[in-house]
Design a protein around this motif. Structure first.
Motif, PDB file in Angstrom:
ATOM      1  N   SER A   1      32.200  54.134 116.547  1.00 53.63           N
ATOM      2  CA  SER A   1      31.160  54.635 117.541  1.00 53.63           C
ATOM      3  C   SER A   1      29.812  53.802 117.641  1.00 53.63           C
ATOM      4  O   SER A   1      29.680  53.137 116.528  1.00 53.63           O
ATOM      5  N   ALA A   2      29.241  53.837 118.462  1.00 49.43           N
ATOM      6  CA  ALA A   2      27.985  52.840 118.764  1.00 49.43           C
ATOM      7  C   ALA A   2      26.988  53.324 117.509  1.00 49.43           C
ATOM      8  O   ALA A   2      26.124  52.331 116.878  1.00 49.43           O
ATOM      9  N   LYS A   3      26.826  54.520 116.970  1.00 47.93           N
ATOM     10  CA  LYS A   3      25.962  54.792 115.835  1.00 47.93           C
ATOM     11  C   LYS A   3      26.377  54.412 114.741  1.00 47.93           C
ATOM     12  O   LYS A   3      25.602  54.577 113.694  1.00 47.93           O
ATOM     13  N   ASN A   4      27.628  53.899 114.522  1.00 42.94           N
ATOM     14  CA  ASN A   4      28.134  53.345 113.156  1.00 42.94           C
ATOM     15  C   ASN A   4      28.470  51.699 113.070  1.00 42.94           C
ATOM     16  O   ASN A   4      29.035  51.306 112.594  1.00 42.94           O
TER      17      ASN A   4
ATOM     18  N   ALA B   1      23.784  50.261 116.942  1.00 41.42           N
ATOM     19  CA  ALA B   1      23.893  49.913 118.268  1.00 41.42           C
ATOM     20  C   ALA B   1      23.337  51.042 119.214  1.00 41.42           C
ATOM     21  O   ALA B   1      22.575  50.629 120.313  1.00 41.42           O
ATOM     22  N   ALA B   2      23.597  52.154 118.945  1.00 43.94           N
ATOM     23  CA  ALA B   2      23.155  53.495 119.658  1.00 43.94           C
ATOM     24  C   ALA B   2      21.605  53.212 119.433  1.00 43.94           C
ATOM     25  O   ALA B   2      21.128  53.835 120.914  1.00 43.94           O
ATOM     26  N   ASP B   3      20.899  52.777 118.671  1.00 43.31           N
ATOM     27  CA  ASP B   3      19.431  52.784 118.811  1.00 43.31           C
ATOM     28  C   ASP B   3      18.851  51.757 119.348  1.00 43.31           C
ATOM     29  O   ASP B   3      18.109  51.849 120.179  1.00 43.31           O
ATOM     30  N   LYS B   4      19.654  50.567 119.735  1.00 40.57           N
ATOM     31  CA  LYS B   4      18.994  49.449 120.100  1.00 40.57           C
ATOM     32  C   LYS B   4      19.734  48.778 121.352  1.00 40.57           C
ATOM     33  O   LYS B   4      19.113  47.925 121.963  1.00 40.57           O
TER      34      LYS B   4
ATOM     35  N   VAL C   1      23.751  53.573 125.766  1.00 37.42           N
ATOM     36  CA  VAL C   1      24.817  53.141 125.032  1.00 37.42           C
ATOM     37  C   VAL C   1      25.874  54.532 124.968  1.00 37.42           C
ATOM     38  O   VAL C   1      25.801  55.078 124.060  1.00 37.42           O
ATOM     39  N   ASN C   2      26.818  54.361 126.025  1.00 37.36           N
ATOM     40  CA  ASN C   2      27.611  55.606 126.246  1.00 37.36           C
ATOM     41  C   ASN C   2      28.850  55.342 126.590  1.00 37.36           C
ATOM     42  O   ASN C   2      29.170  54.620 127.627  1.00 37.36           O
TER      43      ASN C   2
ATOM     44  N   TYR D   1      40.494  48.567 123.006  1.00 36.34           N
ATOM     45  CA  TYR D   1      39.300  48.566 123.832  1.00 36.34           C
ATOM     46  C   TYR D   1      38.336  48.202 123.169  1.00 36.34           C
ATOM     47  O   TYR D   1      38.218  48.257 122.071  1.00 36.34           O
ATOM     48  N   ILE D   2      37.310  47.749 123.802  1.00 34.26           N
ATOM     49  CA  ILE D   2      35.848  47.474 123.006  1.00 34.26           C
ATOM     50  C   ILE D   2      34.765  48.438 123.629  1.00 34.26           C
ATOM     51  O   ILE D   2      34.669  48.514 124.705  1.00 34.26           O
ATOM     52  N   GLY D   3      34.144  49.271 122.471  1.00 31.91           N
ATOM     53  CA  GLY D   3      33.354  50.386 123.160  1.00 31.91           C
ATOM     54  C   GLY D   3      31.963  49.971 123.246  1.00 31.91           C
ATOM     55  O   GLY D   3      31.421  48.553 122.904  1.00 31.91           O
ATOM     56  N   ALA D   4      31.094  50.822 123.705  1.00 32.10           N
ATOM     57  CA  ALA D   4      29.984  50.630 124.010  1.00 32.10           C
ATOM     58  C   ALA D   4      29.144  50.256 122.812  1.00 32.10           C
ATOM     59  O   ALA D   4      29.258  50.767 121.596  1.00 32.10           O
ATOM     60  N   GLY D   5      28.294  49.000 122.785  1.00 35.35           N
ATOM     61  CA  GLY D   5      27.758  48.740 121.615  1.00 35.35           C
ATOM     62  C   GLY D   5      28.339  47.739 120.436  1.00 35.35           C
ATOM     63  O   GLY D   5      27.910  47.180 119.842  1.00 35.35           O
ATOM     64  N   ASP D   6      29.604  47.477 121.022  1.00 35.78           N
ATOM     65  CA  ASP D   6      30.519  46.505 120.085  1.00 35.78           C
ATOM     66  C   ASP D   6      30.743  45.054 120.859  1.00 35.78           C
ATOM     67  O   ASP D   6      30.341  45.068 121.876  1.00 35.78           O
ATOM     68  N   ILE D   7      31.352  44.500 120.156  1.00 38.82           N
ATOM     69  CA  ILE D   7      31.345  42.840 120.437  1.00 38.82           C
ATOM     70  C   ILE D   7      32.889  42.558 120.514  1.00 38.82           C
ATOM     71  O   ILE D   7      33.541  43.040 119.497  1.00 38.82           O
ATOM     72  N   GLY D   8      33.250  42.196 121.651  1.00 42.49           N
ATOM     73  CA  GLY D   8      34.923  41.672 121.690  1.00 42.49           C
ATOM     74  C   GLY D   8      34.953  40.227 122.474  1.00 42.49           C
ATOM     75  O   GLY D   8      33.709  39.428 122.667  1.00 42.49           O
ATOM     76  N   CYS D   9      36.225  39.877 122.771  1.00 44.07           N
ATOM     77  CA  CYS D   9      36.433  38.684 123.451  1.00 44.07           C
ATOM     78  C   CYS D   9      37.591  38.939 124.229  1.00 44.07           C
ATOM     79  O   CYS D   9      38.672  39.612 123.972  1.00 44.07           O
TER      80      CYS D   9
END
Length: 685
Positions: free
Chosen positions: A5-8, A276-279, A296-297, A361-369
């Motif tokens: 999750s974005a907080k981690n 990522a949840a913070d920024k 970031v949801n 899937y790539i979730g909110a705050g994460d990076i993928g391609c």
């Protein structure tokens, strides 16, 4: 790799001056996190992050690389950015995807231009800054000198977190001021040892930490100044709050090649760096241009920005993206806000250097391609059609060095053009154009090494050998006097002949081309032949009388002539006009014109004299000076284009990479006689 999750999730760009150990630090972090089975070394060409053939050959990063690691229930997306200025585009790609910037600083060299550029890139996007002083196992390293330089360069927010205890010039152990513990490295492993006696220095550094924590809240302020001690937990929480707000820029240290201090850095990132949840929340623009706040949801409508593109020889085009809101997966409906087209992702992946791992899937705050998004470019926003929003793209530096590029083998011009177009998709700091005037293909980039990589990749990826040369200058010609000349064309070949006779006055005028007029009286030349006369002249002015460059500022007035009722034709009058041009132009005081542009050079104040002197050497005229940002000075001047071909190299060397410039064509001016003679002589060869 599991979903987080974005907080981690921590998105951390690693930036800094070339040679400060960015890639080595990334490799040490990857290895300690269990992300690789061996510690990669740049010198051995076996690192996770520098996997491109050019990087292995040159032993330096030429592009940003993503490598996620897992540490203590956190996913850290490391984005290793190039340090060489020629590949500065990679720094801005990394900054666009990051929430924090980990800035490596050489323990020997200290604060350098690349350090300043990394700080500037972080500040521009409001990112958290964290410093790592590297290479402390070298006996010539001086941590405390470097630390003081960081404070003087970047202000009181610079705060020590891990400092070395120096014995006989070597870092014997590393003191963590958050935990108030000392770590010694024995057989590569960190072992807690008693706190060393560092005299007043340790207490002074500890006081700096506590003062920074006291500034984070009224409660902490009152506790500190009432004489109470902070607990380690309060210090970690307080420093973390300061780091996230930007009031504290923590400083770690160690040696990446030996992995000393890197474990403490990883712990520090997991404790202090914003998740990522913070920024990662952003403000985009809707279809009307009004601001839209995106949180970031993962349950929100999908929105992602493409921050990097790679032309992979095996999987094709790879688009790297950061998800700001929602989830992006194979079933996600997406629209490209630049093109308006729907984009279908066959699958999404997590990149770790050159390795790709499928993800649900790539979730909110994460990076993928994702692969094979042919209509998608760097900077594009991919979002749900239910909430159309455009996010900021990547703010790339403008190309500053242009060279003519030509294939070694004739007939391969199309391969060159197509290859460079592909490379520019991957690296938007590369630009390409075909100059119809000089009949040259022009490639532009950020410096000599940048263009050298372009040449190398054209050969390795697209199988075409090219050579670079100084671009030709698109000169012009004009006249300074008025003349009246006759153009008479008569040819008899049996049957109908050819006859055309014109009198034309050529004179200077203010025009970007030729102004044609007619003042024929009495029908000396029938009106039906006027267009043919004009056409003959317009075809002629493509080549001037001096060096064959186009003619501008010419007024041609057809005022007399004669015709034959049978033998005259449009072709004969067109030919007569061209004969008048060839006869008259050499008599009309022809001169060569050279393009002159406006130069705006932004340089440190200490370099003003050198830059102004160089502008004068290049036949330029300084028009004024202005105060620029970051205590820099802007010099505005007018300089002939012919003198600008290597100016980018000069300004970089003179300012050690701090200076930059723009150059825009302004007008044509008469070239000095010496320059004109040289150009005319070259044209005659």
């Amino acid at each position: 790799m599991k979903q987080y999750s974005a907080k981690n999730i921590l998105n951390v760009a690693i930036a800094g001056h070339s040679g400060s150990g960015k890639t080595s630090l990334a490799e040490a972090m990857i290895w300690l996190c269990g992300g690789s089975d061996r510690l990669g070394k740049v010198s051995d060409g076996n690192t996770v992050c520098d996997f491109d053939a050019e990087e292995i050959k040159r032993k330096t990063s030429v592009q940003a690389c993503i490598a996620p690691v897992e540490w203590k229930s956190k996913k850290i997306n490391l984005i290793d950015a190039p340090g060489l200025f020629d590949f500065e585009g990679g720094l801005y790609e990394a900054a666009r995807a990051a929430d924090s910037v980990l800035i490596t600083v050489s323990g020997k060299g200290g604060v350098a231009v690349g350090t300043e550029k990394a700080v500037k890139a972080a500040d521009k996007r409001g990112l958290t800054k964290i410093f790592f002083v590297n290479g402390l196992c070298d006996e010539s390293a001086r941590f405390y000198r470097v630390f003081e330089s960081l404070k003087s360069s970047f202000g009181p927010s610079v705060c020590p977190v891990v400092v070395p205890y120096i014995v006989d010039g070597q870092a014997d152990c590393y003191v963590n001021l958050l935990e108030y513990k000392a770590y010694k490295y024995i057989d590569g492993k960190a072992t807690v040892v008693p706190l060393p006696d560092m005299g007043d220095r340790l207490e002074g550094l500890r006081t700096a930490i506590c003062e920074a924590v006291a500034e984070t809240s009224d409660e902490m302020f009152e506790k500190y100044f009432s004489g109470e001690e902070f607990t380690p937990e309060e210090i970690i929480v307080g420093v973390s709050q300061g780091v996230k707000s930007g009031s504290i820029s923590p400083v770690f240290c160690g040696d990446a090649l030996l992995t000393y201090g890197v474990e403490q850095l990883l712990n520090g990132l997991s404790w202090l760096a914003p998740c990522a949840a913070d920024k990662a929340a952003e403000v985009g623009a809707d279809i009307n241009g009004d601001p839209v706040e995106l949180s970031v949801n993962e349950d929100g409508a999908a929105a992602a920005v493409v921050f990097k593109t790679v032309a992979d020889p095996f999987v094709g085009k790879l688009s790297y993206f950061k998800v700001v809101s929602g989830k992006v997966g194979p079933d996600t409906a997406l629209i490209n806000m630049r093109t308006g087209n729907a984009e279908k992702l066959s699958k999404v992946m997590i990149a770790k250097g050159k390795k790709l791992e499928d993800a649900p899937y790539i979730g909110a705050g994460d990076i993928g391609c994702a692969a094979k998004l042919t209509g998608v470019s760097t900077g594009d926003t991919l979002c749900s059609p239910l909430r159309k929003v455009t996010l900021d793209g990547v703010d790339y530096p403008e190309p500053s060095l242009s060279m003519a590029v030509a294939p070694k083998n004739k007939g391969e011009e199309d391969k060159v053009a197509q290859g460079i177009q592909k490379l520019s998709e991957e690296d938007p700091t590369i630009s390409f154009e075909s100059n119809v005037e000089t009949h040259q293909m022009i490639v532009s980039g950020l410096g000599e090494q940048h263009l050298d990589v372009v040449v190398s990749k054209l050969k390795s990826k697209y199988g075409v050998d090219v050579v670079l040369s100084k671009p030709k200058v698109a000169y012009r010609e004009t006249i300074r006097k008025s003349v009246k000349v006759q153009g008479r064309y008569k040819k008899q070949t049996g049957g109908h002949g050819q006859f055309g006779d014109v009198w034309i006055e050529f004179s200077p005028c203010d025009s970007d081309s030729m102004v044609f007029e007619e003042r024929v009286v009495g029908g000396a030349v029938p009106k039906g032949f006027f267009p043919a006369v004009e056409k003959g002249l317009r075809e002629s002015i493509v080549k001037g009388p001096l060096a064959g460059y186009p003619v501008v500022g010419l007024k041609a007035v057809l005022y007399d002539g004669s015709y034959h009722p049978v033998d005259s034709s449009e072709m004969s009058f067109k030919t007569a006009a061209s004969l008048a041009y060839k006869d008259g132009m050499p008599k009309a005081g022809p001169v060569l014109l050279e393009p002159v542009g406006t130069l705006k050079a932004v340089v440190p104040g200490d370099n003003m004299g050198d830059i102004m002197g160089e502008i004068t050497k290049r036949r330029g005229r300084v028009m004024g000076m202005n105060q620029a940002e970051d205590n820099m000075q802007e010099i505005e001047a007018e300089v002939p284009q012919a003198e600008m071909s290597d100016f980018s190299t000069f300004i970089r060397q003179c300012t050690q990479g701090r200076g930059y410039f723009s150059f825009k064509f302004e007008r044509y001016e008469e070239a000095p006689q010496m320059i004109a003679q040289k150009v005319i002589a070259e044209a005659a060869e």
